[in-house]
Design a protein around this motif. Structure first.
Motif, mmCIF file in Angstrom:
data_model
loop_
_atom_site.group_PDB
_atom_site.id
_atom_site.type_symbol
_atom_site.label_atom_id
_atom_site.label_comp_id
_atom_site.label_asym_id
_atom_site.label_seq_id
_atom_site.Cartn_x
_atom_site.Cartn_y
_atom_site.Cartn_z
ATOM 1 N N GLY A 31 0.780 -0.754 0.281
ATOM 2 C CA GLY A 31 0.116 -0.095 0.142
ATOM 3 C C GLY A 31 0.815 1.532 0.016
ATOM 4 O O GLY A 31 0.130 1.447 0.916
ATOM 5 N N GLN A 32 1.645 0.822 -0.375
ATOM 6 C CA GLN A 32 2.970 2.433 -1.304
ATOM 7 C C GLN A 32 2.245 3.655 -2.142
ATOM 8 O O GLN A 32 2.824 3.994 -2.806
ATOM 9 C CB GLN A 32 4.465 1.591 -1.268
ATOM 10 C CG GLN A 32 4.684 0.539 0.092
ATOM 11 C CD GLN A 32 5.938 0.693 -0.317
ATOM 12 O OE1 GLN A 32 6.575 0.785 -1.364
ATOM 13 N NE2 GLN A 32 7.066 -0.053 0.352
ATOM 14 N N PHE A 34 2.728 7.463 -1.456
ATOM 15 C CA PHE A 34 3.770 8.309 -0.468
ATOM 16 C C PHE A 34 3.077 9.475 0.011
ATOM 17 O O PHE A 34 2.896 9.713 -1.180
ATOM 18 C CB PHE A 34 5.943 7.868 -0.635
ATOM 19 C CG PHE A 34 5.950 6.775 -0.509
ATOM 20 C CD1 PHE A 34 5.363 5.294 0.573
ATOM 21 C CD2 PHE A 34 7.516 6.328 -1.028
ATOM 22 C CE1 PHE A 34 5.361 4.859 0.757
ATOM 23 C CE2 PHE A 34 8.011 5.098 -0.966
ATOM 24 C CZ PHE A 34 6.901 4.581 0.327
ATOM 25 N N LEU A 35 3.496 10.038 1.003
ATOM 26 C CA LEU A 35 3.278 11.829 0.449
ATOM 27 C C LEU A 35 3.841 12.396 -0.455
ATOM 28 O O LEU A 35 5.162 12.671 0.686
ATOM 29 C CB LEU A 35 2.486 11.936 1.909
ATOM 30 C CG LEU A 35 1.123 11.343 2.667
ATOM 31 C CD1 LEU A 35 1.255 12.020 4.584
ATOM 32 C CD2 LEU A 35 -0.036 13.118 2.631
ATOM 33 N N PRO A 61 6.373 4.104 7.952
ATOM 34 C CA PRO A 61 6.829 5.469 7.642
ATOM 35 C C PRO A 61 7.835 5.506 6.275
ATOM 36 O O PRO A 61 7.623 6.437 5.932
ATOM 37 C CB PRO A 61 8.479 5.255 8.417
ATOM 38 C CG PRO A 61 8.927 3.896 8.568
ATOM 39 C CD PRO A 61 7.173 2.744 8.617
ATOM 40 N N GLY A 62 7.097 5.045 5.204
ATOM 41 C CA GLY A 62 7.806 4.791 4.220
ATOM 42 C C GLY A 62 9.222 5.524 4.238
ATOM 43 O O GLY A 62 10.033 5.166 4.324
ATOM 44 N N LEU A 66 6.648 11.383 6.726
ATOM 45 C CA LEU A 66 5.555 11.928 8.937
ATOM 46 C C LEU A 66 6.815 12.232 9.894
ATOM 47 O O LEU A 66 6.476 12.469 10.597
ATOM 48 C CB LEU A 66 4.722 11.565 8.872
ATOM 49 C CG LEU A 66 3.608 11.462 8.150
ATOM 50 C CD1 LEU A 66 2.147 10.259 8.308
ATOM 51 C CD2 LEU A 66 2.917 12.846 7.824
ATOM 52 N N ILE A 80 7.418 1.907 12.629
ATOM 53 C CA ILE A 80 7.493 -0.086 12.237
ATOM 54 C C ILE A 80 6.862 -0.519 11.381
ATOM 55 O O ILE A 80 6.131 0.697 10.098
ATOM 56 C CB ILE A 80 6.051 -0.879 12.623
ATOM 57 C CG1 ILE A 80 6.222 -0.335 14.757
ATOM 58 C CG2 ILE A 80 5.754 -2.204 12.962
ATOM 59 C CD1 ILE A 80 4.737 -0.559 15.389
ATOM 60 N N ILE A 82 7.889 -2.649 7.011
ATOM 61 C CA ILE A 82 7.533 -3.719 6.992
ATOM 62 C C ILE A 82 8.722 -4.522 5.435
ATOM 63 O O ILE A 82 8.849 -5.473 5.465
ATOM 64 C CB ILE A 82 6.389 -4.561 6.262
ATOM 65 C CG1 ILE A 82 6.003 -5.853 6.900
ATOM 66 C CG2 ILE A 82 5.821 -4.061 5.322
ATOM 67 C CD1 ILE A 82 4.798 -6.331 6.054
ATOM 68 N N THR A 105 9.182 -5.262 10.973
ATOM 69 C CA THR A 105 8.784 -6.571 11.380
ATOM 70 C C THR A 105 6.576 -5.892 10.621
ATOM 71 O O THR A 105 6.971 -4.724 10.237
ATOM 72 C CB THR A 105 8.090 -6.443 12.777
ATOM 73 O OG1 THR A 105 7.604 -7.518 12.477
ATOM 74 C CG2 THR A 105 7.827 -4.991 13.188
ATOM 75 N N ASN A 128 0.220 7.000 8.540
ATOM 76 C CA ASN A 128 -0.460 7.203 7.040
ATOM 77 C C ASN A 128 -0.515 5.976 6.749
ATOM 78 O O ASN A 128 0.124 4.999 5.747
ATOM 79 C CB ASN A 128 0.433 7.456 5.819
ATOM 80 C CG ASN A 128 0.279 7.516 4.660
ATOM 81 O OD1 ASN A 128 -1.136 7.050 3.800
ATOM 82 N ND2 ASN A 128 0.779 8.333 3.701
ATOM 83 N N LEU A 129 -2.503 4.722 6.840
ATOM 84 C CA LEU A 129 -1.565 3.051 6.794
ATOM 85 C C LEU A 129 -1.967 2.871 5.547
ATOM 86 O O LEU A 129 -2.737 3.273 4.342
ATOM 87 C CB LEU A 129 -2.605 2.844 7.460
ATOM 88 C CG LEU A 129 -2.996 3.249 9.474
ATOM 89 C CD1 LEU A 129 -3.467 3.082 9.965
ATOM 90 C CD2 LEU A 129 -1.778 2.676 9.678
ATOM 91 N N ILE A 133 -4.570 -2.950 5.069
ATOM 92 C CA ILE A 133 -4.453 -3.745 6.698
ATOM 93 C C ILE A 133 -5.415 -2.540 7.374
ATOM 94 O O ILE A 133 -5.347 -2.779 9.005
ATOM 95 C CB ILE A 133 -2.860 -3.902 6.772
ATOM 96 C CG1 ILE A 133 -2.691 -2.661 6.419
ATOM 97 C CG2 ILE A 133 -2.646 -4.726 6.281
ATOM 98 C CD1 ILE A 133 -0.626 -3.166 7.783
HETATM 99 N N1 SAM Z 1 4.198 7.370 6.353
HETATM 100 C C1 SAM Z 1 4.462 7.337 4.309
HETATM 101 C C2 SAM Z 1 4.061 8.341 3.920
HETATM 102 O O1 SAM Z 1 3.122 8.864 4.581
HETATM 103 O O2 SAM Z 1 5.032 9.083 2.603
HETATM 104 C C3 SAM Z 1 3.964 6.252 3.500
HETATM 105 C C4 SAM Z 1 3.160 5.703 3.800
HETATM 106 S S1 SAM Z 1 2.691 4.036 2.869
HETATM 107 C C5 SAM Z 1 0.411 4.379 2.563
HETATM 108 C C6 SAM Z 1 2.303 2.426 4.137
HETATM 109 C C7 SAM Z 1 3.986 2.724 4.660
HETATM 110 O O3 SAM Z 1 3.362 0.933 5.083
HETATM 111 C C8 SAM Z 1 4.775 1.838 3.582
HETATM 112 O O4 SAM Z 1 5.839 2.933 4.086
HETATM 113 C C9 SAM Z 1 4.810 0.091 3.591
HETATM 114 O O5 SAM Z 1 5.882 -0.368 3.493
HETATM 115 C C10 SAM Z 1 4.312 0.499 5.093
HETATM 116 N N2 SAM Z 1 3.662 -0.786 5.468
HETATM 117 C C11 SAM Z 1 2.968 -2.016 4.556
HETATM 118 N N3 SAM Z 1 2.177 -2.910 4.943
HETATM 119 C C12 SAM Z 1 2.665 -2.694 6.354
HETATM 120 C C13 SAM Z 1 2.309 -3.611 7.372
HETATM 121 N N4 SAM Z 1 1.993 -4.780 7.529
HETATM 122 N N5 SAM Z 1 3.155 -3.634 8.690
HETATM 123 C C14 SAM Z 1 4.538 -2.392 8.597
HETATM 124 N N6 SAM Z 1 4.516 -1.419 7.573
HETATM 125 C C15 SAM Z 1 3.103 -1.417 6.651
#
Ligand code: SAM
Length: 285
Positions: A31-32, A34-35, A61-62, A66, A80, A82, A105, A128-129, A133
């Motif tokens: 779900g990447q 990125f802002l 955090p991507g 943020l 956290i 993955i 993780t 930013n989920l 999930i």
């Molecule tokens: N925070 C960044 C931004 O706002 O630009 C990235 C947000 S992006 C929508 C979602 C982030 O969650 C990505 O970095 C992705 O790799 C991470 N991610 C996806 N599934 C995950 C999981 N099950 N556990 C931890 N991180 C996860």
């Protein structure tokens, strides 16, 4: 002549539309999105209002959109993530900072209790989920509601609307009942797809969730309450009497002051608590 930026900003060039500013290959399965808009990032951080004494958790955090403005303010930031490919860049950027604590993780499998320095510690959770999930993650986090001060999440706008919906509205459902039972909910503002790289197909929104320290109404058994809520919404368009067949009969539903012919989406959270508590009394007679 100066180049005019498209709304998608620095990553708008179609040649690199699936790459971040560091050349990271965006992964759909994580779900990447990125802002990419500093004004939106600032608005989110202003809503979170990070404080020097905060013990904060950021999920996903991507590329640190943020993370960067938060980590320099707070006492501790648990990050956290993955995706293997994002770990080294995060370490290079932040490992020297005292607040930095990285967990490589899956946020869905992570044991949040391990973050607590004391039994009554209050964490602040942000992210930013990844939209695929977000609901299971929020259900997991509310199990830790006693140790969470607040949560600020970017979610699909439709999910934020469901979380904050009023009974009787089209979007009111299981997620609304469960989140409103545990938390005060607030739909803060919407964020359009052009503010992400790559742009998602849906609109997004920021929600604030503040777990109740004293819940307005308490279910005697919260696992039973969760089961009853799931069952009440199990078949759309069916009445409560139909969905709760084998759980509570029409007389028992009526004894809670609830009409058995209504549908679950018409009932307030307090009605589900009354039904769950009735079931608890029957089971424990
Ligand atoms: N925070 C960044 C931004 O706002 O630009 C990235 C947000 S992006 C929508 C979602 C982030 O969650 C990505 O970095 C992705 O790799 C991470 N991610 C996806 N599934 C995950 C999981 N099950 N556990 C931890 N991180 C996860």
């Amino acid at each position: 002549m100066r180049e005019k930026r498209s709304p998608a900003g620095r990553n708008a060039n179609p040649a690199n539309k699936h790459r971040g500013n560091s050349g990271h290959q965006h992964k759909k399965q994580f779900g990447q999105n990125f802002l990419n808009n500093q004004r939106v990032i600032d608005q989110i951080v202003m809503s979170i209002r990070p404080q020097a004494e905060d013990h904060m958790v950021e999920i996903g955090p991507g590329e640190a959109a943020l993370t960067d403005p938060i980590i320099h303010v707070v006492k501790k930031l648990e990050i956290i993530e993955i995706d293997n490919d994002l770990i080294a860049p995060l370490k290079i950027k932040f490992a020297s900072l005292p607040a930095f604590n990285l967990h490589h993780t899956d946020a869905l499998k992570f044991d949040y209790n391990t973050l607590l320095d004391s039994a009554d510690e209050q964490l602040r959770v942000v992210g930013n989920l990844p939209y695929n999930i977000s609901s299971p993650l929020m259900f997991k986090l509310i199990e830790h509601a006693a140790n969470i001060h607040d949560m600020h999440f970017m979610l699909q706008k439709e999910v934020v609307e469901r979380i904050c919906a009023e009974p009787g509205s089209k979007t009111f459902g299981r997620l609304s009942v469960m989140m409103q039972y545990f938390c005060q909910t607030e739909h803060l503002f919407d964020v359009g797809p052009e503010n992400f790289t790559p742009p998602p197909k849906v609109d997004s929104a920021i929600v604030r969730l503040i777990p109740y320290k004293q819940k307005p109404i308490v279910a005697y058994d919260e696992a039973l309450f969760a089961d009853l809520v799931r069952q009440s919404f199990s078949l759309k368009r069916k009445t409560l009497r139909n969905n709760l067949k084998g759980w509570l009969d029409a007389n028992q539903i009526e004894s809670c002051g609830i009409n058995p012919s209504v549908r679950a989406e018409q009932l307030p959270v307090s009605a589900f608590v009354a039904l769950a508590n009735k079931l608890y009394e029957i089971k424990n007679r």
